[in-house]
Write a protein that holds these residues in place. Structure first.
Motif, mmCIF file in Angstrom:
data_model
loop_
_atom_site.group_PDB
_atom_site.id
_atom_site.type_symbol
_atom_site.label_atom_id
_atom_site.label_comp_id
_atom_site.label_asym_id
_atom_site.label_seq_id
_atom_site.Cartn_x
_atom_site.Cartn_y
_atom_site.Cartn_z
ATOM 1 N N ARG A 119 1.281 -25.663 5.319
ATOM 2 C CA ARG A 119 1.596 -25.225 3.949
ATOM 3 C C ARG A 119 1.489 -26.357 2.925
ATOM 4 N N VAL A 131 11.297 -26.465 -0.560
ATOM 5 C CA VAL A 131 11.895 -25.894 0.644
ATOM 6 C C VAL A 131 10.901 -25.048 1.446
ATOM 7 N N LEU A 132 9.942 -24.417 0.760
ATOM 8 C CA LEU A 132 9.001 -23.555 1.474
ATOM 9 C C LEU A 132 7.867 -24.333 2.117
ATOM 10 N N TRP A 139 12.358 -31.237 3.112
ATOM 11 C CA TRP A 139 12.936 -29.887 3.299
ATOM 12 C C TRP A 139 14.464 -29.943 3.202
ATOM 13 N N ARG A 143 16.629 -27.952 0.485
ATOM 14 C CA ARG A 143 17.570 -26.914 0.933
ATOM 15 C C ARG A 143 18.968 -27.224 0.387
ATOM 16 N N PRO A 311 10.353 -16.535 -3.750
ATOM 17 C CA PRO A 311 10.998 -15.487 -2.946
ATOM 18 C C PRO A 311 12.016 -14.667 -3.737
ATOM 19 N N ALA A 312 12.729 -15.289 -4.670
ATOM 20 C CA ALA A 312 13.803 -14.567 -5.382
ATOM 21 C C ALA A 312 13.229 -13.424 -6.219
ATOM 22 N N VAL A 315 10.805 -10.693 -2.929
ATOM 23 C CA VAL A 315 11.050 -10.117 -1.598
ATOM 24 C C VAL A 315 12.103 -9.007 -1.631
ATOM 25 N N THR A 316 13.186 -9.205 -2.414
ATOM 26 C CA THR A 316 14.224 -8.158 -2.443
ATOM 27 C C THR A 316 13.672 -6.879 -3.068
ATOM 28 N N ARG A 379 4.368 -21.003 12.161
ATOM 29 C CA ARG A 379 4.792 -22.378 12.416
ATOM 30 C C ARG A 379 3.676 -23.139 13.108
ATOM 31 N N PRO A 448 14.428 -9.872 10.471
ATOM 32 C CA PRO A 448 13.754 -9.751 9.162
ATOM 33 C C PRO A 448 13.990 -10.959 8.259
ATOM 34 N N PHE A 449 15.068 -11.708 8.522
ATOM 35 C CA PHE A 449 15.353 -12.895 7.708
ATOM 36 C C PHE A 449 15.127 -14.179 8.504
ATOM 37 N N ARG A 454 16.283 -22.697 9.558
ATOM 38 C CA ARG A 454 15.379 -22.344 8.466
ATOM 39 C C ARG A 454 15.448 -20.863 8.135
ATOM 40 N N CYS A 456 16.471 -17.397 6.256
ATOM 41 C CA CYS A 456 16.451 -17.130 4.817
ATOM 42 C C CYS A 456 17.827 -17.392 4.189
ATOM 43 N N PRO A 457 17.933 -18.299 3.223
ATOM 44 C CA PRO A 457 19.245 -18.538 2.601
ATOM 45 C C PRO A 457 19.666 -17.389 1.677
HETATM 46 C C1 HEM Z 1 15.011 -8.528 1.467
HETATM 47 C C2 HEM Z 1 14.971 -9.766 1.048
HETATM 48 C C3 HEM Z 1 14.477 -10.956 1.818
HETATM 49 C C4 HEM Z 1 13.862 -11.046 3.042
HETATM 50 C C5 HEM Z 1 13.510 -9.908 3.996
HETATM 51 C C6 HEM Z 1 13.576 -12.449 3.276
HETATM 52 C C7 HEM Z 1 12.974 -12.950 4.422
HETATM 53 C C8 HEM Z 1 12.743 -14.288 4.670
HETATM 54 C C9 HEM Z 1 12.114 -14.815 5.856
HETATM 55 C C10 HEM Z 1 11.580 -13.991 7.026
HETATM 56 C C11 HEM Z 1 12.079 -16.165 5.727
HETATM 57 C C12 HEM Z 1 11.496 -17.168 6.726
HETATM 58 C C13 HEM Z 1 10.058 -17.416 6.352
HETATM 59 C C14 HEM Z 1 9.418 -18.543 7.117
HETATM 60 O O1 HEM Z 1 10.080 -19.504 7.477
HETATM 61 O O2 HEM Z 1 8.211 -18.468 7.320
HETATM 62 C C15 HEM Z 1 12.676 -16.497 4.448
HETATM 63 C C16 HEM Z 1 12.802 -17.780 3.954
HETATM 64 C C17 HEM Z 1 13.302 -18.062 2.712
HETATM 65 N N1 HEM Z 1 13.854 -17.178 1.812
HETATM 66 FE FE1 HEM Z 1 14.044 -15.202 2.058
HETATM 67 N N2 HEM Z 1 14.031 -13.164 2.207
HETATM 68 C C18 HEM Z 1 14.605 -12.303 1.302
HETATM 69 C C19 HEM Z 1 15.198 -12.618 0.095
HETATM 70 C C20 HEM Z 1 15.327 -13.876 -0.408
HETATM 71 C C21 HEM Z 1 15.968 -14.205 -1.656
HETATM 72 C C22 HEM Z 1 16.631 -13.204 -2.589
HETATM 73 C C23 HEM Z 1 15.857 -15.555 -1.802
HETATM 74 C C24 HEM Z 1 16.352 -16.431 -2.924
HETATM 75 C C25 HEM Z 1 17.116 -16.066 -3.893
HETATM 76 C C26 HEM Z 1 15.158 -16.072 -0.641
HETATM 77 C C27 HEM Z 1 14.844 -17.400 -0.433
HETATM 78 C C28 HEM Z 1 14.234 -17.875 0.700
HETATM 79 C C29 HEM Z 1 13.913 -19.293 0.875
HETATM 80 C C30 HEM Z 1 14.159 -20.413 -0.120
HETATM 81 C C31 HEM Z 1 13.336 -19.402 2.152
HETATM 82 C C32 HEM Z 1 12.847 -20.681 2.833
HETATM 83 C C33 HEM Z 1 13.947 -21.249 3.682
HETATM 84 C C34 HEM Z 1 13.567 -22.525 4.431
HETATM 85 O O3 HEM Z 1 12.394 -22.674 4.795
HETATM 86 O O4 HEM Z 1 14.476 -23.317 4.667
HETATM 87 N N3 HEM Z 1 14.854 -15.026 0.181
HETATM 88 N N4 HEM Z 1 13.082 -15.327 3.831
#
Ligand code: HEM
Length: 510
Positions: A119, A131-132, A139, A143, A311-312, A315-316, A379, A448-449, A454, A456-457
Motif C-alpha cells: 500500500r 494508519v491505512l 502505523w 493509530r 473509511p469514515a 464504509v458505514t 497482507r 467483517p471488522f 489492526r 477496525c477502530p
Molecule cells: C460498517 C462499517 C465498517 C466496516 C465493516 C469496517 C471494516 C474494516 C475492516 C475489515 C478493516 C481492516 C482492513 C484491512 O486491514 O485491510 C478496517 C480497518 C479500518 N477501519 Fe473500518 N470499517 C467500518 C467503519 C469504520 C469507521 C466508521 C471508521 C472511522 C471512523 C473506520 C476506520 C478504520 C481504520 C482507520 C482502519 C485501519 C486500521 C489499521 O490498519 O490499524 N472504519 N475496517
C-alpha cells in the motif's frame, strides 16, 4: 564488438546464476519449513497462462463488470479449497477463507504480516503516510493519533448524530414514491464525518448548503476507485497507470478540500507566532484540532486526516445500505424490528440502549455476514512464515509462505463456508445468531471488522450508528417495500463493495 558480446554473455550468465540461486535458496527454505513445521504444498488455481496469470486477471475484470467480481473468489474457494495459490497479473498470491489462517495473519503472527510494501508506495500520492498505508512505528503513531476519536464519550454522542439523521429522514419521500437510499446514506456519512473530523459538516443533506456535494463525492469516489485499481495492479501499477491522470485529478479535489481545513486548524498555532498549549480546553471534539496539537506539519496532518476520512465517509454508508437492502427483501425481519422498536416506548435512544437491541443486532450481523462492506483483507509476508492450514491433499497441513508473498483473506468465502455456517449459508436468516455456538462476533469465522491489533477502530461507532439509524427509520416509517426489479445482489466497488443497483425502496410513514 567482441567486448560487447562478451559483456552481454557475462550479464546473461549472472542473471541465470541469480535465478538459480533464488530457486535453490527457496527450495532449501521450503525443505527446512517442511521439516520444522510439517509444511506441505498448497493447492493451485490452474492458470491457463502460468507466467503472469493474465487469464485470471481478465476473468476478474469481466466478472467485476457484471457486478459479480467479489463473488468470483468465493466460487473458486468452493472448487479449489479453503486456501490456494493463484496468479493474477503478477507473482503467485494466496487466497484463504480458513479461520485458522485468518487468526494467524491478524493476531498470532501479527508481526510476520504487513501492508506497507503493497500500500505504502502506490498509494502515497493520495494517502501519504498513515494508519491505512504503513506498518511499524508510522502505523503505531497514526493509530495513537486516532485514539481520542473512538473513546466512549465520542462514540456515544448520538445527540449530534440525530441532527444529521433528521435531515436524512426529511429527504425520504412520504408519499411512497420510490427512493434510492444508498446515495442518501452516503451523504449522511459525508456530513457526519466532516463534522467530527473537521468540526463543521459540509451539509450535503441540507438543501440550503452551498457545498458542491455531488462533485466532491464524485471526485472522492474516483480517488477511492483509483486507489483500489492500484492495489489490484500491485507492482505493475506504475507501468499500467503511467499515462492515467484521472486519479491525480480526483485526489487533488480531495486534497484541496482537506488542505483548507488543515490551514484553518493551524491558524491558532501561527497567528502572531503564538502556539496553543496542549492543555487548551475545547467543548466540541474535532479530530483535526486534536491532531494539530501533536503535529503542525501541514502535509502530515493532511495524510493523517485522509487515512480516517476515507473509511469514515464510506464504509458505514455501505453497511446500512446493505441492511436496508436485505430488510426490503425480508418483510418478516422488518416486522420483527418494528416489534423491538415498539417495545422501546418513549425511552431515550442512548448508546447503552442501542447495544441492548437484540433483533437489530441479529439483522446487522446477518447482513454483514453476507455482505461484508470491506470484503477482502490483504497482507504481505514481511518474512518467511507459515500458515497453519491449507497444505497437502487434506488441505489441513501447514503451508510455507516465502517473504514477499501476498495473502488475501476472502470474507465472502469465510462468511458463507458451508462447513462453518451450514447448507443454508447463503440464505439471510438473522435467527441463526441466536445460536450460542457463534458466540457473537468474536469468533474467527465472522470477521467483517477483521481482528487483532489492526482491527477496525471504528467498529463500535459504526454498529451503534447503524442501530440508531434503523430505530429512527422504523419510528418514522411503518412500511418498507422493495422497488428494485433485480432481486439478487450485484456488487460494485474496489476496497469497499456496495450494491450496484443501490437500495430502491418505497416507505410508508408511520
Ligand atoms: C460498517 C462499517 C465498517 C466496516 C465493516 C469496517 C471494516 C474494516 C475492516 C475489515 C478493516 C481492516 C482492513 C484491512 O486491514 O485491510 C478496517 C480497518 C479500518 N477501519 Fe473500518 N470499517 C467500518 C467503519 C469504520 C469507521 C466508521 C471508521 C472511522 C471512523 C473506520 C476506520 C478504520 C481504520 C482507520 C482502519 C485501519 C486500521 C489499521 O490498519 O490499524 N472504519 N475496517
Amino acid at each position: 564488438m567482441y567486448h560487447y558480446v562478451e559483456l552481454v554473455g557475462i550479464l546473461a550468465a549472472l542473471y541465470i546464476a541469480s535465478l538459480v540461486y533464488k530457486f535453490v535458496s527457496l527450495r532449501i527454505r521450503y525443505a527446512k519449513a517442511a521439516q520444522q513445521h510439517g509444511c506441505k504444498p498448497i493447492s493451485r488455481y490452474p492458470n491457463r497462462e502460468p507466467f503472469m496469470g493474465t487469464d485470471l486477471s481478465r476473468l476478474m475484470k469481466e466478472e467485476a463488470k457484471r457486478g459479480r467480481g467479489p463473488f468470483l473468489f468465493m466460487n473458486l474457494h468452493r472448487k479449489y479449497g479453503d486456501t490456494f495459490s493463484f496468479k493474477a497479473q503478477g507473482p503467485a498470491q494466496i487466497s484463504t477463507c480458513d479461520p485458522k489462517n485468518a487468526q494467524t495473519i491478524a493476531s498470532t503472527k501479527f508481526g510476520d504480516w504487513g501492508v506497507q510494501p503493497i500500500r505504502g508506495e502506490p498509494l502515497a500520492p493520495f494517502l501519504g503516510r498513515g494508519v491505512l498505508t504503513h506498518d511499524g512505528p508510522i502505523w503505531k503513531r497514526s493509530r495513537a493519533l486516532l485514539r481520542p476519536t473512538f473513546n466512549r464519550t465520542e462514540v456515544a454522542d448520538l445527540e449530534n448524530f440525530e441532527t444529521h439523521v433528521s435531515s436524512l429522514l426529511r429527504m425520504i419521500p412520504k408519499d411512497r414514491e420510490t427512493v434510492d437510499l444508498q446515495p442518501l446514506f452516503k451523504n449522511l456519512f459525508l456530513d457526519t464525518s466532516t463534522e467530527f473530523i473537521f468540526g463543521r459538516s459540509v451539509g450535503s443533506l441540507d438543501p440550503a448548503s452551498s457545498f458542491p456535494a455531488p462533485e466532491f463525492m464524485k471526485a472522492f469516489d474516483a480517488a477511492s476507485m483509483g486507489f483500489a485499481q492500484r492495489l489490484k495492479a500491485g507492482a505493475l501499477a506504475p507501468i499500467l497507470f503511467y499515462f492515467d491522470k484521472t486519479w491525480e485529478q480526483a485526489y487533488t479535489v480531495v486534497h484541496n478540500f482537506v488542505d483548507k481545513e488543515v490551514q484553518r486548524a493551524l491558524l491558532p498555532f501561527t497567528t502572531n507566532g503564538q502556539t496553543k498549549s496542549k492543555g487548551d480546553h475545547k467543548e466540541k471534539f474535532i479530530l483535526l484540532d486534536q491532531m494539530a496539537r501533536e503535529t503542525q506539519d501541514p502535509l502530515d496532518l493532511r495524510h493523517q486526516v485522509l487515512n480516517i476520512f476515507l473509511p469514515a465517509r464510506g464504509v458505514t454508508a455501505v453497511g446500512i445500505s446493505n441492511v436496508m437492502w436485505e430488510l426490503a427483501r425480508h418483510p418478516d425481519s422488518w416486522e420483527a424490528l418494528r416489534e423491538e422498536v415498539r417495545n422501546i416506548g418513549d425511552q431515550p435512544l442512548t448508546f447503552e440502549l442501542m447495544l441492548k437491541l437484540k433483533v437489530a443486532k441479529k439483522i446487522i450481523n446477518e447482513t454483514f455476514r453476507l455482505h461484508p462492506p470491506a470484503p477482502v483483507v490483504t497482507r504481505i509476508a514481511l518474512k518467511d512464515t507459515v500458515l497453519p492450514s491449507g497444505g497437502g491433499h487434506s488441505q489441513k497441513s501447514p503451508v510455507f509462505v516465502p517473504k514477499g508473498t501476498t495473502a488475501l483473506l476472502n470474507l465472502y468465502a469465510l462468511h458463507t463456508h458451508p462447513e462453518l455456517w451450514g447448507e443454508d449459508a447463503n440464505e439471510f436468516k438473522p435467527e441463526r445468531w441466536a445460536d450460542s455456538k457463534l458466540s457473537g462476533e468474536s469468533s474467527w469465522q465472522y470477521q467483517p471488522f477483521f481482528g487483532g491489533p489492526r482491527m477496525c477502530p471504528g467498529q463500535q461507532m459504526a454498529l451503534v450508528q447503524i442501530t440508531y439509524l434503523l430505530v429512527r427509520i422504523v419510528q418514522e416509517f411503518k412500511g418498507l417495500e422493495n422497488k428494485d426489479p433485480v432481486n439478487d445482489y450485484y456488487a460494485v466497488g474496489g476496497v469497499t463493495v456496495a450494491s450496484m443497483h443501490g437500495v430502491k425502496v418505497s416507505l410508508t410513514p408511520a
